[in-house]
Design a protein around this motif. Structure first.
Motif, PDB file in Angstrom:
ATOM      1  N   ASP A 164      -8.452  -1.542  -4.060  1.00 20.26           N
ATOM      2  CA  ASP A 164      -7.528  -2.063  -5.056  1.00 20.26           C
ATOM      3  C   ASP A 164      -6.092  -1.760  -4.637  1.00 20.26           C
ATOM      4  O   ASP A 164      -5.832  -1.424  -3.479  1.00 20.26           O
ATOM      5  N   SER A 165      -5.180  -1.849  -5.590  1.00 21.77           N
ATOM      6  CA  SER A 165      -3.767  -1.627  -5.271  1.00 21.77           C
ATOM      7  C   SER A 165      -3.481  -0.211  -4.801  1.00 21.77           C
ATOM      8  O   SER A 165      -2.551   0.019  -4.016  1.00 21.77           O
ATOM      9  N   ASP A 166      -4.260   0.755  -5.274  1.00 21.52           N
ATOM     10  CA  ASP A 166      -4.076   2.139  -4.823  1.00 21.52           C
ATOM     11  C   ASP A 166      -4.378   2.285  -3.333  1.00 21.52           C
ATOM     12  O   ASP A 166      -3.658   2.956  -2.603  1.00 21.52           O
ATOM     13  N   ALA A 167      -5.488   1.659  -2.894  1.00 20.26           N
ATOM     14  CA  ALA A 167      -5.885   1.756  -1.491  1.00 20.26           C
ATOM     15  C   ALA A 167      -5.068   0.815  -0.599  1.00 20.26           C
ATOM     16  O   ALA A 167      -4.885   1.095   0.593  1.00 20.26           O
ATOM     17  N   ARG A 168      -4.586  -0.259  -1.169  1.00 18.81           N
ATOM     18  CA  ARG A 168      -3.872  -1.268  -0.370  1.00 18.81           C
ATOM     19  C   ARG A 168      -2.676  -0.681   0.360  1.00 18.81           C
ATOM     20  O   ARG A 168      -2.359  -1.075   1.497  1.00 18.81           O
ATOM     21  N   GLY A 169      -2.005   0.280  -0.250  1.00 17.60           N
ATOM     22  CA  GLY A 169      -0.840   0.870   0.380  1.00 17.60           C
ATOM     23  C   GLY A 169      -1.131   1.543   1.701  1.00 17.60           C
ATOM     24  O   GLY A 169      -0.246   1.667   2.558  1.00 17.60           O
ATOM     25  N   TYR A 170      -2.381   1.950   1.914  1.00 14.92           N
ATOM     26  CA  TYR A 170      -2.776   2.601   3.166  1.00 14.92           C
ATOM     27  C   TYR A 170      -3.261   1.590   4.209  1.00 14.92           C
ATOM     28  O   TYR A 170      -3.343   1.922   5.390  1.00 14.92           O
ATOM     29  N   TRP A 171      -3.616   0.382   3.766  1.00 15.11           N
ATOM     30  CA  TRP A 171      -4.174  -0.626   4.668  1.00 15.11           C
ATOM     31  C   TRP A 171      -3.576  -1.989   4.350  1.00 15.11           C
ATOM     32  O   TRP A 171      -4.261  -2.884   3.850  1.00 15.11           O
ATOM     33  N   GLN A 172      -2.294  -2.161   4.656  1.00 20.21           N
ATOM     34  CA  GLN A 172      -1.618  -3.427   4.382  1.00 20.21           C
ATOM     35  C   GLN A 172      -2.248  -4.588   5.151  1.00 20.21           C
ATOM     36  O   GLN A 172      -2.114  -5.746   4.749  1.00 20.21           O
ATOM     37  N   ARG A 173      -2.951  -4.249   6.225  1.00 23.48           N
ATOM     38  CA  ARG A 173      -3.604  -5.286   7.030  1.00 23.48           C
ATOM     39  C   ARG A 173      -4.565  -6.124   6.191  1.00 23.48           C
ATOM     40  O   ARG A 173      -4.766  -7.304   6.446  1.00 23.48           O
ATOM     41  N   TRP A 174      -5.165  -5.498   5.174  1.00 23.65           N
ATOM     42  CA  TRP A 174      -6.169  -6.185   4.341  1.00 23.65           C
ATOM     43  C   TRP A 174      -5.687  -6.339   2.900  1.00 23.65           C
ATOM     44  O   TRP A 174      -6.493  -6.441   1.977  1.00 23.65           O
ATOM     45  N   ALA A 175      -4.391  -6.394   2.711  1.00 22.09           N
ATOM     46  CA  ALA A 175      -3.814  -6.429   1.360  1.00 22.09           C
ATOM     47  C   ALA A 175      -4.334  -7.604   0.532  1.00 22.09           C
ATOM     48  O   ALA A 175      -4.491  -7.492  -0.687  1.00 22.09           O
ATOM     49  N   GLN A 176      -4.610  -8.730   1.174  1.00 17.45           N
ATOM     50  CA  GLN A 176      -5.051  -9.909   0.433  1.00 17.45           C
ATOM     51  C   GLN A 176      -6.387  -9.711  -0.258  1.00 17.45           C
ATOM     52  O   GLN A 176      -6.727 -10.443  -1.199  1.00 17.45           O
ATOM     53  N   PHE A 177      -7.174  -8.715   0.185  1.00 18.50           N
ATOM     54  CA  PHE A 177      -8.500  -8.509  -0.388  1.00 18.50           C
ATOM     55  C   PHE A 177      -8.517  -7.443  -1.486  1.00 18.50           C
ATOM     56  O   PHE A 177      -9.561  -7.178  -2.077  1.00 18.50           O
ATOM     57  N   ALA A 178      -7.387  -6.841  -1.749  1.00 23.22           N
ATOM     58  CA  ALA A 178      -7.324  -5.786  -2.757  1.00 23.22           C
ATOM     59  C   ALA A 178      -7.305  -6.381  -4.162  1.00 23.22           C
ATOM     60  O   ALA A 178      -6.694  -7.431  -4.404  1.00 23.22           O
ATOM     61  N   LEU A 179      -7.973  -5.717  -5.092  1.00 24.90           N
ATOM     62  CA  LEU A 179      -7.849  -6.100  -6.492  1.00 24.90           C
ATOM     63  C   LEU A 179      -6.410  -5.897  -6.928  1.00 24.90           C
ATOM     64  O   LEU A 179      -5.710  -5.008  -6.430  1.00 24.90           O
ATOM     65  N   SER A 180      -5.950  -6.695  -7.866  1.00 22.26           N
ATOM     66  CA  SER A 180      -4.541  -6.637  -8.259  1.00 22.26           C
ATOM     67  C   SER A 180      -4.223  -5.411  -9.102  1.00 22.26           C
ATOM     68  O   SER A 180      -3.073  -4.971  -9.154  1.00 22.26           O
ATOM     69  N   GLY A 181      -5.247  -4.838  -9.762  1.00 22.42           N
ATOM     70  CA  GLY A 181      -5.023  -3.675 -10.603  1.00 22.42           C
ATOM     71  C   GLY A 181      -5.223  -2.373  -9.860  1.00 22.42           C
ATOM     72  O   GLY A 181      -5.481  -2.343  -8.654  1.00 22.42           O
ATOM     73  N   ASN A 182      -5.109  -1.279 -10.601  1.00 17.93           N
ATOM     74  CA  ASN A 182      -5.269   0.067 -10.041  1.00 17.93           C
ATOM     75  C   ASN A 182      -6.433   0.775 -10.720  1.00 17.93           C
ATOM     76  O   ASN A 182      -6.543   0.749 -11.936  1.00 17.93           O
ATOM     77  N   ASP A 183      -7.263   1.452  -9.919  1.00 15.70           N
ATOM     78  CA  ASP A 183      -8.325   2.266 -10.516  1.00 15.70           C
ATOM     79  C   ASP A 183      -7.970   3.758 -10.497  1.00 15.70           C
ATOM     80  O   ASP A 183      -8.718   4.593 -10.989  1.00 15.70           O
ATOM     81  N   GLY A 184      -6.819   4.079  -9.888  1.00 18.69           N
ATOM     82  CA  GLY A 184      -6.350   5.453  -9.898  1.00 18.69           C
ATOM     83  C   GLY A 184      -6.713   6.277  -8.690  1.00 18.69           C
ATOM     84  O   GLY A 184      -6.326   7.449  -8.594  1.00 18.69           O
TER      85      GLY A 184
END
Length: 338
Positions: free
Chosen positions: A222-242
Motif C-alpha cells: 500500500d502507500s506505506d510500503a510504496r515509499g520504499y519501492w517506487q519502482r512498483w508504485a502503480q501497484f500499491a493500494l491508494s490507502g494506508n494500512d499503517g
C-alpha cells in the motif's frame, strides 16, 4: 457455464448441510484451544465449498487495469472451480506463527533452521540494495548469511510473523509439536487453507471484491510500503494500512471464522506439491494435492504483495528449501476423534 456453476453450488450446499448434521451427531469439540507454545487455534467446521476461480482475463483486466495483460492470463491454474468437501472439522491457527513462538521452538528442540544449517542464509531488506543492478532482479538482497529468521533486514518484535523459514522448517515445527503434545500438527492442505480463508465467501477477498477493502483486513502493498519501492508504485493500494513491513499478528479484522491475516502479512506454506492442472483432477473429498512435484504451494500474499496476488484463489509456489523475507507459516491441529 452458469447452469453448471449453479448445479455445482447446489451440490456443495447439500454437502454442507449433510456434513453439519454429521458434526452435530458426533459431538462438537471445543471452539478454540491454546497449545504449549501459546498458539491459539479456532475450530474450522466440517463442510464443503467451491474452490478456485473462473474469472476471465477480460474481467480481471477491467478490475485491475494497472496490470499488464500477461499477468491476468497467467492465472489459469485457479480454474476450474470445483467442489471440495471436508467430513472432519479441523483446528486452524488463529494467527501466523510468530517470531517469539518460533524462538521457543528452537530453544526447546535444538532444531537448526535451514538458513543457518546450510550457511547460505536468507533474504532481507537493505536500503542500499538496487534490484535493477542485481543479477536476479529480486526485490530483496540474498541469499546472505546475515539474513535469517532472526534478521530479515527490518525490525520485528516477538509478536510479528516469523519469516525466512523454509517448508522443511515448518514441517519440523509441526513434527516437534506433535511429539511433544501427543496430537497431530501439520501444515494445512491447499484446499483447507482456501476453505478457511474464504470462511463462506465467494468474493475475491473475504472483505469483498474491491482491492481497497483489503486495508481493513490485511497488511499488503500500500502507500506505506510504496515509499520504499517506487519502482512498483502503480501497484500499491491508494490507502494506508499503517505498516511498511510486517505487522504484529492479528493487527487487522478477522474473517467470519475468527482467523487473522489470511490475506497479507506473510505468505503461508501449505503441504501440497504444486501442479498447474491439479484442479481439473482434484477429488471432492479432502484433496491432498499431487503425489509428487518439485515445488510447494504457498498462499495468502504478504506485506509486499500486490492486490491481484492477495486474492483468496491465488496460487503461488516455490522450492521447499526456499527461505524468503515474505514467507512464514500457519499450522493446523487435527481434531482428536473420540
Amino acid at each position: 457455464m452458469r447452469q453448471m456453476f449453479a448445479a455445482t453450488l447446489v451440490f456443495v450446499l447439500t454437502l454442507t448441510i449433510s456434513e453439519s448434521i454429521f458434526a452435530v451427531d458426533q459431538g462438537a469439540p471445543p471452539a478454540a484451544i491454546e497449545n504449549s507454545l501459546g498458539m491459539k487455534f479456532v475450530l474450522v467446521p466440517a463442510g464443503a465449498f467451491l474452490m478456485g476461480s473462473n474469472e476471465l482475463p477480460d474481467d480481471l483486466s477491467k478490475a485491475y487495469p494497472q496490470y499488464e495483460r500477461r499477468r491476468v492470463v497467467e492465472l489459469g491454474d485457479e480454474a476450474p472451480v470445483h467442489p471440495v468437501r471436508f467430513k472432519q472439522a479441523f483446528y486452524m491457527a488463529q494467527f501466523e506463527v510468530s517470531v517469539g513462538q518460533f524462538r521457543k521452538f528452537i530453544e526447546a528442540s535444538g532444531y537448526t533452521p535451514e538458513s543457518v544449517a546450510d550457511g547460505t542464509g536468507g533474504y532481507g531488506y537493505n536500503a542500499n540494495y538496487d534490484s535493477l543492478q542485481s543479477v536476479s532482479g529480486d526485490a530483496f538482497e540474498g541469499r546472505n548469511p546475515k539474513y535469517s529468521w532472526q534478521n530479515p533486514g527490518f525490525d520485528q518484535a516477538d509478536n510479528h510473523p516469523v519469516v525466512n523459514v523454509t517448508w522443511n522448517d515448518s514441517v519440523a515445527l509441526a513434527k516437534w509439536l506433535s511429539e511433544k503434545e501427543g496430537v497431530k500438527y501439520r501444515l494445512p492442505t491447499e484446499a483447507e487453507w482456501e476453505y478457511a480463508c474464504r470462511a463462506g465467501t465467494r468474493t475475491r477477498y473475504t472483505s469483498g471484491d474491491n482491492p481497497e477493502s483489503l486495508l481493513k483486513i490485511a497488511n499488503v502493498f500500500d502507500s506505506d510500503a510504496r515509499g520504499y519501492w517506487q519502482r512498483w508504485a502503480q501497484f500499491a493500494l491508494s490507502g494506508n494500512d499503517g505498516f511498511a513491513f510486517t505487522s504484529p499478528v492479528g493487527s487487522f479484522a478477522p474473517n467470519a471464522w475468527g482467523l487473522y491475516d489470511m490475506h497479507g502479512n506473510v505468505w503461508e506454506w501449505v503441504s501440497d506439491w504444486y501442479a498447474d492442472d491439479y484442479y481439473s483432477r482434484s477429488p471432492v473429498d479432502n484433496p491432498q494435492g499431487p503425489a509428487e512435484g518439485s515445488v510447494r504451494v504457498r498462499r495468502g500474499g504478504s506485506w509486499h504483495t500486490w492486490a491481484l496476488y492477495a486474492r483468496s484463489s491465488y496460487r503461488n509456489w516455490i522450492s521447499p528449501d526456499s527461505r524468503y523475507t515474505l514467507v512464514g507459516m500457519r499450522l493446523v491441529r487435527e481434531v482428536s476423534v473420540r
